[in-house]
Design a protein around this motif. Structure first.
Motif, PDB file in Angstrom:
ATOM      1  N   GLU A  71       3.421   5.044   8.827  1.00 27.58           N
ATOM      2  CA  GLU A  71       2.711   5.744   9.897  1.00 27.58           C
ATOM      3  C   GLU A  71       2.143   4.743  10.903  1.00 27.58           C
ATOM      4  OE1 GLU A  71      -0.217   8.771   8.560  1.00 27.58           O
ATOM      5  OE2 GLU A  71      -1.676   7.341   9.311  1.00 27.58           O
ATOM      6  N   VAL A  72       1.489   3.720  10.379  1.00 25.98           N
ATOM      7  CA  VAL A  72       0.871   2.733  11.260  1.00 25.98           C
ATOM      8  C   VAL A  72       1.919   2.036  12.128  1.00 25.98           C
ATOM      9  CG1 VAL A  72      -0.306   0.498  11.301  1.00 25.98           C
ATOM     10  CG2 VAL A  72      -1.135   2.309   9.821  1.00 25.98           C
ATOM     11  N   ALA A  74       1.091   5.492   4.649  1.00 26.29           N
ATOM     12  CA  ALA A  74       0.121   4.795   5.489  1.00 26.29           C
ATOM     13  C   ALA A  74       0.782   3.643   6.250  1.00 26.29           C
ATOM     14  CB  ALA A  74      -1.034   4.278   4.631  1.00 26.29           C
ATOM     15  N   LYS A  89      -1.034  16.787  17.166  1.00 22.43           N
ATOM     16  CA  LYS A  89      -0.914  15.343  17.026  1.00 22.43           C
ATOM     17  C   LYS A  89      -2.167  14.609  17.521  1.00 22.43           C
ATOM     18  CE  LYS A  89       2.823  12.495  18.758  1.00 22.43           C
ATOM     19  NZ  LYS A  89       4.177  12.551  19.364  1.00 22.43           N
ATOM     20  N   MET A 107      -2.850  11.954  14.717  1.00 21.93           N
ATOM     21  CA  MET A 107      -2.131  10.682  14.901  1.00 21.93           C
ATOM     22  C   MET A 107      -2.681   9.839  16.031  1.00 21.93           C
ATOM     23  SD  MET A 107       1.859  11.814  14.742  1.00 21.93           S
ATOM     24  CE  MET A 107       2.525  10.278  15.377  1.00 21.93           C
ATOM     25  N   LEU A 108      -3.074  10.505  17.108  1.00 23.32           N
ATOM     26  CA  LEU A 108      -3.438   9.790  18.329  1.00 23.32           C
ATOM     27  C   LEU A 108      -4.722  10.376  18.907  1.00 23.32           C
ATOM     28  CD1 LEU A 108       0.161   9.649  19.864  1.00 23.32           C
ATOM     29  CD2 LEU A 108      -1.142   7.667  19.087  1.00 23.32           C
ATOM     30  N   GLY A 147      -4.558   2.296   2.901  1.00 23.47           N
ATOM     31  CA  GLY A 147      -4.150   3.682   3.066  1.00 23.47           C
ATOM     32  C   GLY A 147      -4.993   4.627   2.201  1.00 23.47           C
ATOM     33  N   ARG A 148      -5.063   5.862   2.618  1.00 23.42           N
ATOM     34  CA  ARG A 148      -5.880   6.843   1.906  1.00 23.42           C
ATOM     35  C   ARG A 148      -5.191   8.195   1.804  1.00 23.42           C
ATOM     36  NH1 ARG A 148      -9.093   4.010   5.632  1.00 23.42           N
ATOM     37  NH2 ARG A 148     -11.084   3.205   4.876  1.00 23.42           N
ATOM     38  N   ASP A 161       0.845  -1.203   0.000  1.00 23.53           N
ATOM     39  CA  ASP A 161       0.000   0.000   0.000  1.00 23.53           C
ATOM     40  C   ASP A 161       0.881   1.254   0.000  1.00 23.53           C
ATOM     41  OD1 ASP A 161      -2.262   1.793   0.528  1.00 23.53           O
ATOM     42  OD2 ASP A 161      -3.296   0.040   1.298  1.00 23.53           O
ATOM     43  N   MET A 162       0.258   2.400   0.280  1.00 25.16           N
ATOM     44  CA  MET A 162       0.998   3.662   0.284  1.00 25.16           C
ATOM     45  C   MET A 162       2.052   3.666   1.394  1.00 25.16           C
ATOM     46  SD  MET A 162      -2.033   6.446   0.136  1.00 25.16           S
ATOM     47  CE  MET A 162      -3.378   6.328  -1.029  1.00 25.16           C
ATOM     48  N   MET A 206       1.639  14.802   8.566  1.00 24.51           N
ATOM     49  CA  MET A 206       1.178  14.113   9.757  1.00 24.51           C
ATOM     50  C   MET A 206       1.364  15.015  10.977  1.00 24.51           C
ATOM     51  SD  MET A 206       2.247  10.325  10.918  1.00 24.51           S
ATOM     52  CE  MET A 206       3.994  10.559  11.143  1.00 24.51           C
ATOM     53  N   HIS A 242      -4.548  16.361  10.361  1.00 27.93           N
ATOM     54  CA  HIS A 242      -4.090  14.974  10.194  1.00 27.93           C
ATOM     55  C   HIS A 242      -3.687  14.499  11.589  1.00 27.93           C
ATOM     56  CE1 HIS A 242      -1.425  12.005   7.684  1.00 27.93           C
ATOM     57  NE2 HIS A 242      -1.533  11.538   8.910  1.00 27.93           N
ATOM     58  N   ILE A 289      -5.013   1.624  17.219  1.00 23.86           N
ATOM     59  CA  ILE A 289      -4.995   3.084  17.233  1.00 23.86           C
ATOM     60  C   ILE A 289      -5.976   3.653  16.212  1.00 23.86           C
ATOM     61  CG2 ILE A 289      -3.567   5.114  16.797  1.00 23.86           C
ATOM     62  CD1 ILE A 289      -2.506   4.013  19.188  1.00 23.86           C
ATOM     63  N   GLY A 290      -6.062   3.013  15.033  1.00 27.78           N
ATOM     64  CA  GLY A 290      -6.952   3.514  13.987  1.00 27.78           C
ATOM     65  C   GLY A 290      -8.372   3.667  14.505  1.00 27.78           C
ATOM     66  N   GLY A 336      -1.321   9.616   2.336  1.00 27.01           N
ATOM     67  CA  GLY A 336      -0.881   8.419   3.036  1.00 27.01           C
ATOM     68  C   GLY A 336      -1.403   8.285   4.451  1.00 27.01           C
ATOM     69  N   LEU A 337      -2.706   8.460   4.615  1.00 32.40           N
ATOM     70  CA  LEU A 337      -3.305   8.236   5.930  1.00 32.40           C
ATOM     71  C   LEU A 337      -3.359   6.736   6.187  1.00 32.40           C
ATOM     72  CD1 LEU A 337      -6.397  10.600   5.556  1.00 32.40           C
ATOM     73  CD2 LEU A 337      -4.709  10.849   7.376  1.00 32.40           C
ATOM     74  N   GLY A 338      -2.799   6.300   7.276  1.00 29.36           N
ATOM     75  CA  GLY A 338      -2.915   4.903   7.677  1.00 29.36           C
ATOM     76  C   GLY A 338      -3.852   4.827   8.850  1.00 29.36           C
ATOM     77  N   SER A 339      -3.287   4.666  10.043  1.00 27.81           N
ATOM     78  CA  SER A 339      -4.131   4.660  11.240  1.00 27.81           C
ATOM     79  C   SER A 339      -4.500   6.076  11.670  1.00 27.81           C
ATOM     80  CB  SER A 339      -3.427   3.939  12.381  1.00 27.81           C
ATOM     81  OG  SER A 339      -2.202   4.574  12.675  1.00 27.81           O
ATOM     82  N   CYS A 340      -3.830   7.054  11.093  1.00 25.64           N
ATOM     83  CA  CYS A 340      -4.180   8.451  11.372  1.00 25.64           C
ATOM     84  C   CYS A 340      -5.531   8.774  10.746  1.00 25.64           C
ATOM     85  CB  CYS A 340      -3.148   9.393  10.778  1.00 25.64           C
ATOM     86  SG  CYS A 340      -1.542   9.328  11.571  1.00 25.64           S
ATOM     87  N   ALA A 344      -7.263   3.320   9.429  1.00 25.25           N
ATOM     88  CA  ALA A 344      -7.185   1.934   8.956  1.00 25.25           C
ATOM     89  C   ALA A 344      -6.292   1.088   9.865  1.00 25.25           C
ATOM     90  CB  ALA A 344      -6.620   1.914   7.537  1.00 25.25           C
TER      91      ALA A 344
END
Lengths: 211, 161
Positions: A157-158, A154, B63, B48-49, B137-138, A150-151, B9, B46, B108-109, B25-29, B94
């Motif tokens: 970050e995770v 993402a 953050k 993070m937590l 991811g988005r 994936d990106m 981020m 954006h 966390i997501g 590139g948003l993951g769990s954020c 995600a």
């Protein structure tokens, strides 16, 4: 001073200490990979950097760049994980070396491709973690790898958030592979200890003064 | 094409008609937008937590969901937007890997999504669009002129919120 501040103040000598351990790990990994692939695999001396987490996607070609990443969670004295990331091309080359069949994960990322990559991740993370465990006299227990395609932003970050939790800085070990049959396979290796474990590691390396 | 404003981020920013706010590139954020369509002023964070830690005072407020949204609302108000007209959109949160240690801290997501929803509910800001959770991811692009948020992914077609 919090951990982020300490990390941001690590100098070249401290980074060299980390680099030395990482080099031993890379050497072990190259040997294991060569045995597995029946061919000579060399690995360059790793570059070790401490960088702000939000800049890490840039070294993988930007936040939106497609990468494949294998994450191995760790327990024991180093809680956290290790992430091994490749671009599509490098992943295809490695799968081909391992299976002897051509691979194109962009169109077809099936079970064979996934398990080949996980196997490589197992070897690389195992060798690297052994080096760190021996040098630092720590017990590190790796889990089975999981995979994401994936990106870059993402994925990274995770990993850094879920494993590192609070950290704004990450420890990045960058290694290049070379084989006599395939050119230019670049892999990035990220060591992601949780903040407590990182602090212990740095202290054992003599990098951080005890407080 | 509008003026592109990129949000990293743990960061936030606002824009006006003609601007496009982008976070990649948003993951769990979680990416959150707030929008006042009348004044055509909008902002994006954006996060993070979920929550600003109680035992810390040196963290970056952008953050955390609660403090980031406080900041974003302040910034939008100063630019002339009206809080009672705010509408929110969100994307991200995600779970990219199947973590084997599925302890609480590993999700966390989901916790980020909850924290943003809770904050918006408490602040009486309606959620007009949401593309959250799952395992991919988005990238979120918010057109401040129209209030449209486009969600881009690697494997799927764009989704317009």
């Amino acid at each position: 001073m919090n951990l982020d501040q300490k990390l941001s103040e690590l100098g070249p000598i401290q980074l060299d200490a980390l680099k030395e351990v990482a080099s031993i790990g890379a050497g072990n990994a190259a040997t294991s990979l060569s045995n597995m692939l029946n061919g000579k695999i060399e690995m360059t001396v790793p570059e070790v950097n401490i960088m702000p987490v939000n800049q890490i996607p840039e070294i993988m070609g930007g936040a939106e760049n497609l990468i494949i990443a294998m994450l191995v969670e760790t327990e024991g004295d180093m809680e956290g994980g290790v992430l091994f990331a490749l671009d599509t091309k490098a992943a295809n080359r490695l799968i081909e070396l391992l299976t002897g069949q051509s691979a194109n994960i962009e169109d077809d990322l099936g079970e064979i491709e996934a398990s080949a990559l996980k196997e490589i991740a197992n070897i690389l993370t195992g060798s690297n973690l052994n080096a760190f465990a021996q040098m630092l006299d720590m017990t590190i227990k790796p889990d089975v790898p999981s995979l994401a395609y994936d990106m870059a932003g993402a994925i990274l970050e995770v990993c850094f958030i879920e494993l590192g939790q609070v950290g704004d800085y990450g420890l990045v070990v960058e290694t290049e592979f070379k084989s006599d049959t395939a050119q230019g396979i670049n892999g990035n290796f990220f060591l992601i200890p949780d903040p407590d474990s990182l602090e212990i590691m740095l202290k054992k390396l003599g990098v951080l003064d005890g407080e | 094409m509008g003026n592109k404003i990129r949000i990293k981020m743990a960061d936030l920013n606002i824009g006006k008609d003609g601007d496009i706010l982008i976070t990649s590139g948003l993951g769990s954020c979680v990416g959150v937008t707030l929008y006042d369509s009348k004044s055509q002023i909008g902002g994006m964070a954006h996060v993070m937590l979920p929550e600003f830690p109680e035992n810390k005072d040196d963290g970056n407020p952008a953050k955390y969901a609660d403090t980031a949204l406080d900041m974003l609302i302040d910034k939008l108000k100063k630019a002339g937007a009206s809080k009672r007209r705010f509408e929110a959109k969100m994307a991200g949160g995600a779970q990219m890997f199947k973590f084997s240690n599925s302890s609480d801290k590993m999700r966390i997501g989901a916790r980020n999504i909850e924290a943003v929803k809770k904050y918006l509910k408490k602040s009486n800001i309606p959620i007009k669009g949401s593309e959250v959770g799952k395992d991919y991811g988005r990238t979120m692009e918010f057109d401040v002129g129209t209030g449209k948020a486009t969600i881009k992914t690697v494997k799927k077609d764009d989704i317009i919120l």
